[in-house]
Design a protein around this motif. Structure first.
Motif, PDB file in Angstrom:
ATOM      1  N   LEU A   1       0.849  -1.188   0.000  1.00 55.25           N
ATOM      2  CA  LEU A   1       0.000   0.000   0.000  1.00 55.25           C
ATOM      3  C   LEU A   1       0.886   1.238   0.000  1.00 55.25           C
ATOM      4  CD1 LEU A   1      -2.869   1.273   0.403  1.00 55.25           C
ATOM      5  CD2 LEU A   1      -2.377   1.213   2.853  1.00 55.25           C
TER       6      LEU A   1
ATOM      7  N   ASN B   1       4.278   8.764   4.078  1.00 53.93           N
ATOM      8  CA  ASN B   1       5.662   8.384   3.792  1.00 53.93           C
ATOM      9  C   ASN B   1       6.538   9.389   3.037  1.00 53.93           C
ATOM     10  OD1 ASN B   1       4.776   4.909   3.478  1.00 53.93           O
ATOM     11  ND2 ASN B   1       5.786   5.929   5.175  1.00 53.93           N
TER      12      ASN B   1
ATOM     13  N   ASP C   1       5.678   2.409  14.723  1.00 53.45           N
ATOM     14  CA  ASP C   1       6.129   2.370  13.329  1.00 53.45           C
ATOM     15  C   ASP C   1       4.956   2.692  12.409  1.00 53.45           C
ATOM     16  OD1 ASP C   1       7.967   2.144  11.282  1.00 53.45           O
ATOM     17  OD2 ASP C   1       8.325   0.010  11.512  1.00 53.45           O
ATOM     18  N   ASP C   2       5.253   2.923  11.128  1.00 51.65           N
ATOM     19  CA  ASP C   2       4.159   3.230  10.196  1.00 51.65           C
ATOM     20  C   ASP C   2       3.374   1.973   9.820  1.00 51.65           C
ATOM     21  OD1 ASP C   2       6.331   2.230   8.722  1.00 51.65           O
ATOM     22  OD2 ASP C   2       6.008   3.553   7.009  1.00 51.65           O
ATOM     23  N   PHE C   3       4.077   0.911   9.403  1.00 50.91           N
ATOM     24  CA  PHE C   3       3.413  -0.306   8.926  1.00 50.91           C
ATOM     25  C   PHE C   3       3.837  -1.526   9.735  1.00 50.91           C
ATOM     26  CE2 PHE C   3       2.648   2.036   5.029  1.00 50.91           C
ATOM     27  CZ  PHE C   3       1.517   1.424   4.494  1.00 50.91           C
TER      28      PHE C   3
ATOM     29  N   ALA D   1       3.982  -5.436   8.645  1.00 48.39           N
ATOM     30  CA  ALA D   1       3.760  -6.368   7.531  1.00 48.39           C
ATOM     31  C   ALA D   1       4.191  -7.769   7.976  1.00 48.39           C
ATOM     32  CB  ALA D   1       4.518  -5.877   6.304  1.00 48.39           C
ATOM     33  N   ASN D   2       5.456  -8.095   7.754  1.00 53.27           N
ATOM     34  CA  ASN D   2       5.960  -9.409   8.190  1.00 53.27           C
ATOM     35  C   ASN D   2       6.484  -9.401   9.621  1.00 53.27           C
ATOM     36  OD1 ASN D   2       5.355 -10.618   5.781  1.00 53.27           O
ATOM     37  ND2 ASN D   2       7.366 -10.245   4.890  1.00 53.27           N
ATOM     38  N   GLY D   3       6.595  -8.212  10.186  1.00 54.65           N
ATOM     39  CA  GLY D   3       7.034  -8.101  11.574  1.00 54.65           C
ATOM     40  C   GLY D   3       8.545  -8.197  11.759  1.00 54.65           C
ATOM     41  N   GLU D   4       9.298  -8.143  10.659  1.00 57.00           N
ATOM     42  CA  GLU D   4      10.761  -8.263  10.768  1.00 57.00           C
ATOM     43  C   GLU D   4      11.370  -7.027  11.445  1.00 57.00           C
ATOM     44  OE1 GLU D   4      12.639 -10.814  10.269  1.00 57.00           O
ATOM     45  OE2 GLU D   4      10.888 -11.966   9.656  1.00 57.00           O
ATOM     46  N   ALA D   5      10.905  -5.853  11.038  1.00 51.10           N
ATOM     47  CA  ALA D   5      11.448  -4.617  11.600  1.00 51.10           C
ATOM     48  C   ALA D   5      11.126  -4.538  13.095  1.00 51.10           C
ATOM     49  CB  ALA D   5      10.870  -3.410  10.871  1.00 51.10           C
TER      50      ALA D   5
ATOM     51  N   LYS E   1      -1.113  -4.677   8.051  1.00 54.67           N
ATOM     52  CA  LYS E   1      -1.656  -5.511   6.977  1.00 54.67           C
ATOM     53  C   LYS E   1      -1.881  -6.874   7.614  1.00 54.67           C
ATOM     54  CE  LYS E   1       1.710  -4.309   4.292  1.00 54.67           C
ATOM     55  NZ  LYS E   1       2.648  -4.430   3.168  1.00 54.67           N
TER      56      LYS E   1
END
Ligand code: 5GP
Length: 190
Positions: free
Chosen positions: A20, A27, A124-126, A128-132, A156
């Motif tokens: 997205l 951003n 955080d902003d997003f 997604a996979n949760g790695e960050a 997401k």
């Protein structure tokens, strides 16, 4: 948060079923009033949790984290991205896999700005996979700080980040949860 969901419906661009773009208000160009409201909402949710610091990953988390920190009246720390892997005794360091850029980078935090006495809210902003977020947790825990939770503007929910964080005992607070996306349609969790 209705304000954010409406803005996503109006100005968000689903590039495909996975990504997205929110460049016009989060951003690249920032809508400051919306950002301030989002920070207040996150701060309200975590207001009685004795948060001592808000932490974020540079660079797109800085705006929401700062607005949250202003509302909570606590310092904000930026976990910095560095391309090199030179070991530095004054830093906590860990490696992250970038979702959008499909590369690895080093995340660092100065030992000066974090300690065992800290109770940290990650923003955080997003998600997604949760790695960050997982890397941020890893880094913060090196200092023996405790974690109040993770707040994101957009989750997401069809990607594994939420489950990954919950399974580590981390509360996830998302202002908008997207359950499904295509180029002409974005569906939110009620
Ligand atoms: P994760 O580590 O949870 O997979 O990804 C988190 C980071 O990737 C976020 O901090 C964000 O910068 C970026 N990201 C993930 N998904 C999206 C997306 O759909 N759109 C944008 N603009 N950034 C994303």
């Amino acid at each position: 948060m209705e304000l954010l969901k409406n803005k996503i419906k109006q100005d968000g661009i689903a590039v495909n079923e996975h990504i997205l773009k929110v460049d016009s208000f989060i951003n690249h160009q920032i809508d400051p009033v919306l950002m301030q409201e989002m920070g207040k909402d996150i701060a309200e949710h975590f207001k009685n949790r004795n948060v001592t610091k808000v932490a974020t990953i540079e660079s797109s988390g800085i705006a929401p984290a700062l607005m949250t920190a202003v509302a909570l009246k606590v310092p904000m720390i930026i976990l910095k991205k560095q391309p090199s892997k030179i070991l530095n005794q004054d830093l906590y360091q860990t490696v992250v896999t970038s979702y959008t850029k499909e590369t690895n980078y080093e995340l660092t935090l100065s030992k000066k700005y974090i300690g065992a006495e800290d109770h940290v809210l990650i923003v955080d902003d997003f998600l997604a996979n949760g790695e960050a977020a997982t890397a941020a947790l890893r880094l913060l825990r090196m200092s023996h700080a405790t974690i109040a939770g993770l707040a994101v503007l957009i989750e997401k929910s069809f990607q594994p980040g939420h489950e990954k964080l919950i399974s580590q005992g981390i509360e996830v607070y998302a202002l908008a949860q997207i359950t499904e996306m295509s180029e002409n349609h974005i569906r939110f969790k009620d």
